[in-house]
Design an enzyme around this catalytic site. Sequence first.
Site, PDB file in Angstrom:
ATOM      1  CB  THR A  30      26.236  35.848  32.999  1.00 57.92           C
ATOM      2  OG1 THR A  30      26.577  35.544  34.356  1.00 57.92           O
ATOM      3  CG2 THR A  30      24.806  36.375  32.924  1.00 57.92           C
ATOM      4  CB  ALA A  60      33.269  30.486  30.328  1.00 58.53           C
ATOM      5  CB  VAL A  61      30.132  26.462  31.695  1.00 65.23           C
ATOM      6  CG1 VAL A  61      29.264  25.230  31.472  1.00 65.23           C
ATOM      7  CG2 VAL A  61      31.584  26.041  31.888  1.00 65.23           C
ATOM      8  CB  CYS A  85      36.981  19.986  32.138  1.00 65.40           C
ATOM      9  SG  CYS A  85      38.184  20.844  33.177  1.00 65.40           S
ATOM     10  CG  HIS A 127      41.919  21.266  29.937  1.00 67.86           C
ATOM     11  ND1 HIS A 127      42.137  22.625  29.930  1.00 67.86           N
ATOM     12  CD2 HIS A 127      41.154  21.021  31.065  1.00 67.86           C
ATOM     13  CE1 HIS A 127      41.546  23.169  30.978  1.00 67.86           C
ATOM     14  NE2 HIS A 127      40.952  22.212  31.680  1.00 67.86           N
ATOM     15  CD  GLN A 153      38.965  24.246  28.811  1.00 63.70           C
ATOM     16  OE1 GLN A 153      39.443  23.918  27.730  1.00 63.70           O
ATOM     17  NE2 GLN A 153      38.950  25.504  29.212  1.00 63.70           N
TER      18      GLN A 153
END
Length: 343
Positions: free
Chosen positions: A12, A14-15, A128, A248, A321
Amino acid sequence: MRKYNVAILGATGAVGQEFLQLIAERNFPFQNLKLLASERSAGRKIDFLGKEYTVEEATADSFKGVEIALFAGGAASKTFAPAAVKHGAVVIDNSSAFRMDPEVPLVVPEVNPEAIRNHKGIIANPNCSTIIMVMALKPIHDAVRIKRVVVSTYQAVSGAGKEAIDELSDQVKAVAANEPVEARILPSASLPAHYQIAFNLLPQVDVFMDDGYSKEELKMVQETQKILDDPAIAVTATTVRVPVFRSHSESVNLELSGPLAANEAKKLLAAFPGIVVEDDPSRQVYPMPLTTSGRNEVFVGRIREDNTVSHGLNMWVVGDQIRKGAALNALQIAEYMIEHNLI
């Protein structure tokens, strides 16, 4: 093509959400898909490729029958990675838990894919910022060994999670409305002091160590040496959080062991898989977070010689990232294993 039973831990976040998007985009060959998260997110419904999935609370038994376990990162990795391996899964982990373990490969597939073959059930995804930088270092290091790296990062708030994205958005709105600004998340929710990120820069990513460097800076040093298999490379980093939502950026200064003209460096970079050179100062062409967000490649520009040292080079490196710096890199590791019959 054979299909695989896949689990996503942290589905759930972001990644985790980026994993799902990339699995769809890249037609990743999955048979069954299990979405796992903490108790707090368990029960949430996620529609994916025309099917509704229910997020399950992760337990040690969640990985029965799973062949590929994609871990989005976080403290849960230490708890569940050994359990997943015990059940026969290969874990590709985005946390920092196993990166410096000598028994665990630390992999960027374009840079050191051969390390994947040495795994013992767990493969670590690098930090990252490290992934984005070593993509640009590798073709140069192969041509003319790098002696020293000085890097300053400009890291997007999404690297600190969805809450940091929301905080930047709320703060920008508050400043525009001349209302009080609330800071609760950055530099880190776990720290005692929090600072406004909107229209500001925070020279702290992660906690500080006793020597004054942050943990993020130490990661870039140690991980770069491990991935490039060269502990003699001297790396010094300053990591900074900036008011950008995604992608980034890094200012990278190199001291090389021999001569390499800027034009030759551009050719090496342009020929390397996964890199796009955007470098035309006369037309103001260079990478920016706004134009690289949502892209899979690492972008390099402002390539120029540094004449203050014998063999110096400067670069400006930008990458998403959440994609190449996290979810995409992990999925590429899984794809490599499938392609080479390693799973």
